[in-house]
Scaffold this active site. Structure first.
Site, PDB file in Angstrom:
ATOM      1  N   LYS A  12       0.859  -1.187   0.000  1.00 11.75           N
ATOM      2  CA  LYS A  12       0.000   0.000   0.000  1.00 11.75           C
ATOM      3  C   LYS A  12       0.889   1.228   0.000  1.00 11.75           C
ATOM      4  O   LYS A  12       1.714   1.418   0.895  1.00 11.75           O
ATOM      5  CB  LYS A  12      -0.894   0.003   1.247  1.00 11.75           C
ATOM      6  CG  LYS A  12      -2.139   0.860   1.105  1.00 11.75           C
ATOM      7  CD  LYS A  12      -3.154   0.217   0.166  1.00 11.75           C
ATOM      8  CE  LYS A  12      -4.522   0.869   0.310  1.00 11.75           C
ATOM      9  NZ  LYS A  12      -5.516   0.224  -0.569  1.00 11.75           N
ATOM     10  N   THR A  57      -3.789  -5.435   0.784  1.00  8.99           N
ATOM     11  CA  THR A  57      -3.155  -4.128   0.947  1.00  8.99           C
ATOM     12  C   THR A  57      -3.951  -3.254   1.914  1.00  8.99           C
ATOM     13  O   THR A  57      -3.388  -2.389   2.588  1.00  8.99           O
ATOM     14  CB  THR A  57      -3.018  -3.406  -0.406  1.00  8.99           C
ATOM     15  OG1 THR A  57      -4.313  -3.171  -0.963  1.00  8.99           O
ATOM     16  CG2 THR A  57      -2.185  -4.236  -1.366  1.00  8.99           C
ATOM     17  N   ASP A  58      -5.258  -3.470   1.994  1.00 10.27           N
ATOM     18  CA  ASP A  58      -6.064  -2.730   2.955  1.00 10.27           C
ATOM     19  C   ASP A  58      -5.634  -3.034   4.382  1.00 10.27           C
ATOM     20  O   ASP A  58      -5.678  -2.167   5.264  1.00 10.27           O
ATOM     21  CB  ASP A  58      -7.549  -3.068   2.762  1.00 10.27           C
ATOM     22  CG  ASP A  58      -8.448  -2.132   3.558  1.00 10.27           C
ATOM     23  OD1 ASP A  58      -9.087  -2.604   4.523  1.00 10.27           O
ATOM     24  OD2 ASP A  58      -8.507  -0.939   3.228  1.00 10.27           O
ATOM     25  N   PHE A 155     -17.086  23.076  13.910  1.00  9.16           N
ATOM     26  CA  PHE A 155     -17.999  23.411  12.819  1.00  9.16           C
ATOM     27  C   PHE A 155     -19.338  22.766  13.134  1.00  9.16           C
ATOM     28  O   PHE A 155     -19.471  21.539  13.097  1.00  9.16           O
ATOM     29  CB  PHE A 155     -17.455  22.929  11.474  1.00  9.16           C
ATOM     30  CG  PHE A 155     -18.269  23.411  10.299  1.00  9.16           C
ATOM     31  CD1 PHE A 155     -18.443  24.761  10.080  1.00  9.16           C
ATOM     32  CD2 PHE A 155     -18.849  22.514   9.420  1.00  9.16           C
ATOM     33  CE1 PHE A 155     -19.199  25.225   9.000  1.00  9.16           C
ATOM     34  CE2 PHE A 155     -19.604  22.952   8.335  1.00  9.16           C
ATOM     35  CZ  PHE A 155     -19.776  24.317   8.121  1.00  9.16           C
ATOM     36  N   ARG A 172     -11.934  19.901  16.355  1.00  5.64           N
ATOM     37  CA  ARG A 172     -11.414  19.320  15.116  1.00  5.64           C
ATOM     38  C   ARG A 172     -10.067  19.929  14.769  1.00  5.64           C
ATOM     39  O   ARG A 172      -9.689  20.994  15.283  1.00  5.64           O
ATOM     40  CB  ARG A 172     -12.383  19.561  13.956  1.00  5.64           C
ATOM     41  CG  ARG A 172     -12.533  21.035  13.573  1.00  5.64           C
ATOM     42  CD  ARG A 172     -13.322  21.211  12.290  1.00  5.64           C
ATOM     43  NE  ARG A 172     -13.383  22.621  11.907  1.00  5.64           N
ATOM     44  CZ  ARG A 172     -13.817  23.070  10.722  1.00  5.64           C
ATOM     45  NH1 ARG A 172     -14.229  22.199   9.805  1.00  5.64           N
ATOM     46  NH2 ARG A 172     -13.834  24.366  10.453  1.00  5.64           N
ATOM     47  N   GLN A 221     -14.366  30.451   7.261  1.00 11.40           N
ATOM     48  CA  GLN A 221     -14.713  31.798   6.812  1.00 11.40           C
ATOM     49  C   GLN A 221     -14.419  32.827   7.899  1.00 11.40           C
ATOM     50  O   GLN A 221     -13.898  33.919   7.619  1.00 11.40           O
ATOM     51  CB  GLN A 221     -16.201  31.857   6.431  1.00 11.40           C
ATOM     52  CG  GLN A 221     -16.544  31.117   5.146  1.00 11.40           C
ATOM     53  CD  GLN A 221     -16.926  29.665   5.379  1.00 11.40           C
ATOM     54  OE1 GLN A 221     -16.455  29.048   6.352  1.00 11.40           O
ATOM     55  NE2 GLN A 221     -17.754  29.110   4.506  1.00 11.40           N
ATOM     56  N   ASN A 247      -9.843  24.043   2.568  1.00 10.17           N
ATOM     57  CA  ASN A 247      -9.953  23.315   3.832  1.00 10.17           C
ATOM     58  C   ASN A 247      -9.330  21.937   3.661  1.00 10.17           C
ATOM     59  O   ASN A 247      -9.892  21.063   2.993  1.00 10.17           O
ATOM     60  CB  ASN A 247     -11.427  23.188   4.239  1.00 10.17           C
ATOM     61  CG  ASN A 247     -11.585  22.910   5.717  1.00 10.17           C
ATOM     62  OD1 ASN A 247     -10.717  22.296   6.326  1.00 10.17           O
ATOM     63  ND2 ASN A 247     -12.686  23.341   6.285  1.00 10.17           N
ATOM     64  N   HIS A 249      -8.932  18.732   4.897  1.00 12.96           N
ATOM     65  CA  HIS A 249      -9.638  17.959   5.903  1.00 12.96           C
ATOM     66  C   HIS A 249      -8.772  16.858   6.516  1.00 12.96           C
ATOM     67  O   HIS A 249      -7.975  16.207   5.829  1.00 12.96           O
ATOM     68  CB  HIS A 249     -10.887  17.326   5.298  1.00 12.96           C
ATOM     69  CG  HIS A 249     -11.946  18.320   4.955  1.00 12.96           C
ATOM     70  ND1 HIS A 249     -12.560  19.099   5.901  1.00 12.96           N
ATOM     71  CD2 HIS A 249     -12.498  18.676   3.763  1.00 12.96           C
ATOM     72  CE1 HIS A 249     -13.452  19.886   5.311  1.00 12.96           C
ATOM     73  NE2 HIS A 249     -13.432  19.652   4.018  1.00 12.96           N
TER      74      HIS A 249
END
Length: 293
Positions: A12, A57-58, A155, A172, A221, A247, A249
Site C-alpha cells: 500500500k 493491501t487494505d 464546525f 477538530r 470563513q 480546507n 480535511h
C-alpha cells in the site's frame, strides 16, 4: 519458450497519516507519508489466482494507522522498523518488507501556543506590479503556506438537508494551505517614499499566522476574516487583503475494528475533496483591485 515470474512485490503506497501527541497542552505532530511493499511466497497469487498467501493491501494500511495509535511515532525510522518487523514476523508468506516514509516538518507558530503549527518548505513569495504611465499598483503575496490548529476549531449549527451527511464537530483539526495577496496604498507618485517591502512582507506574514493561531474558529470563513482584519489593523501600508483557504480535511480514523480507542489522536489526511474558502477584506472607502484568481 518457458516464462518465469521474476521479481515481484505488492503493498500500500502513500498512506498519509498525521499523529497528534496530546500529552498536556503542548501538542506534538508527526506528519508522515508511509508506503509499504512486501516480498515473499506470492507465486500462486500471480500464476493460479490463489490468494491464500496474500495479505490484503487494505490490511497493511490499517496496520499503519493502528500502530501509530498503539505505539506512537517517536521517529520515522523507529516506526518503519516496527512496521517492517511486524509484517515479516507475523505473516508467514512474507519474506521481506520495505517501508518508505516521507516526513513533513511542522514548526510552532509561536512559543506561546501549544497547538498551532506552520509546515516547513513549499512557501512561495509573490508580487505583482502594475503601472499605467501615471501610478504604480503593487500586490504582494504568498502561496503554499500550510498551517494547522490541532484544537480550538469546530464546525456546527450549519444548514442541513436530505443530502447532508457531515457530522457536527466541536473539536477538530483546522488546516489550510494559504494563498494570500495584499494591495499596497503606494502609488509611486513624485516624492512618495516606497515602503520597506521586505519588512512589510515579513510583518504581514506574521500577522496572518498570529491571527490563524489566536482565533477560536467556528468556521474557516470566520478565520479568513480575522486574518485579513489583523493585517489591516496593524499594517497601514496595506489597503486590501485577499485570501484563498482550501480546507485540508483531517478525518478521524475508525480504530474500533481493532479494539482501539481514537480520542482525537490518529487522522487520515485527505489530499482531495476540500472546500475552497475565498474572500477579500479591504478598508472602507477603498475600491478593491485584486482580481479573483
Amino acid at each position: 519458450m518457458a516464462h518465469v515470474l521474476g521479481q515481484n512485490q505488492y503493498g500500500k503506497a502513500e498512506n498519509r497519516i498525521v499523529r497528534v501527541h496530546r500529552d498536556g497542552i503542548r501538542h506534538e505532530i508527526r506528519d508522515l507519508n508511509v508506503s509499504v511493499a512486501l516480498q515473499g511466497d506470492f507465486e500462486d497469487v500471480h500464476l493460479t489466482g490463489s490468494n491464500a498467501n496474500c495479505l490484503p493491501t487494505d490490511t497493511t494500511k490499517n496496520t499503519v494507522y493502528a500502530f501509530a495509535r498503539e505505539y506512537g511515532i517517536e521517529s520515522a525510522e523507529a516506526f518503519g522498523i516496527t512496521l517492517a518487523r511486524h509484517f515479516v514476523d507475523a505473516t508467514a508468506p512474507v519474506r521481506s518488507a520495505r517501508i518508505r516514509i516521507e516526513e513533513y516538518t511542522w514548526n510552532r507558530i509561536s512559543q506561546d501556543t501549544g497547538h498551532s503549527f506552520v509546515r516547513d518548505g513549499g512557501e512561495v513569495r509573490t508580487s505583482e506590479i502594475g503601472y499605467d504611465g501615471e501610478s504604480v499598483q503593487v500586490v504582494s503575496g504568498l502561496r503554499d503556506l500550510v498551517v494547522m490548529n490541532t484544537t480550538d476549531s469546530e464546525f456546527s449549527g450549519y444548514l442541513k438537508d436530505g443530502y447532508t451527511t457531515l457530522r457536527e464537530a466541536y473539536d477538530r483539526i483546522l488546516a489550510t494551505q494559504v494563498t494570500a495577496r495584499w494591495a499596497h496604498g503606494y502609488r509611486g507618485r513624485d516624492g512618495e517614499a516606497q515602503p520597506d517591502w521586505n519588512r512589510s512582507y515579513a510583518q504581514v506574514r506574521r500577522h496572518l499566522l498570529e491571527a490563524f493561531a489566536q482565533t477560536y474558529s467556528y468556521s474557516l470563513q470566520q478565520t479568513l476574516h480575522a486574518m485579513g482584519t489583523r493585517v489591516l489593523d496593524n499594517r497601514a501600508e496595506v489597503d486590501e487583503v485577499r485570501l484563498e483557504l482550501p480546507n485540508k480535511h483531517h478525518f478521524l480514523v475508525d480504530l474500533s475494528p481493532f479494539d482501539l480507542e481514537n480520542d482525537n489522536e490518529v487522522y487520515y489526511a485527505a489530499d482531495r475533496m476540500y472546500g475552497l474558502i475565498e474572500g477579500t477584506v479591504h478598508r472602507e472607502g477603498v475600491t478593491p483591485v485584486i482580481p479573483v484568481a
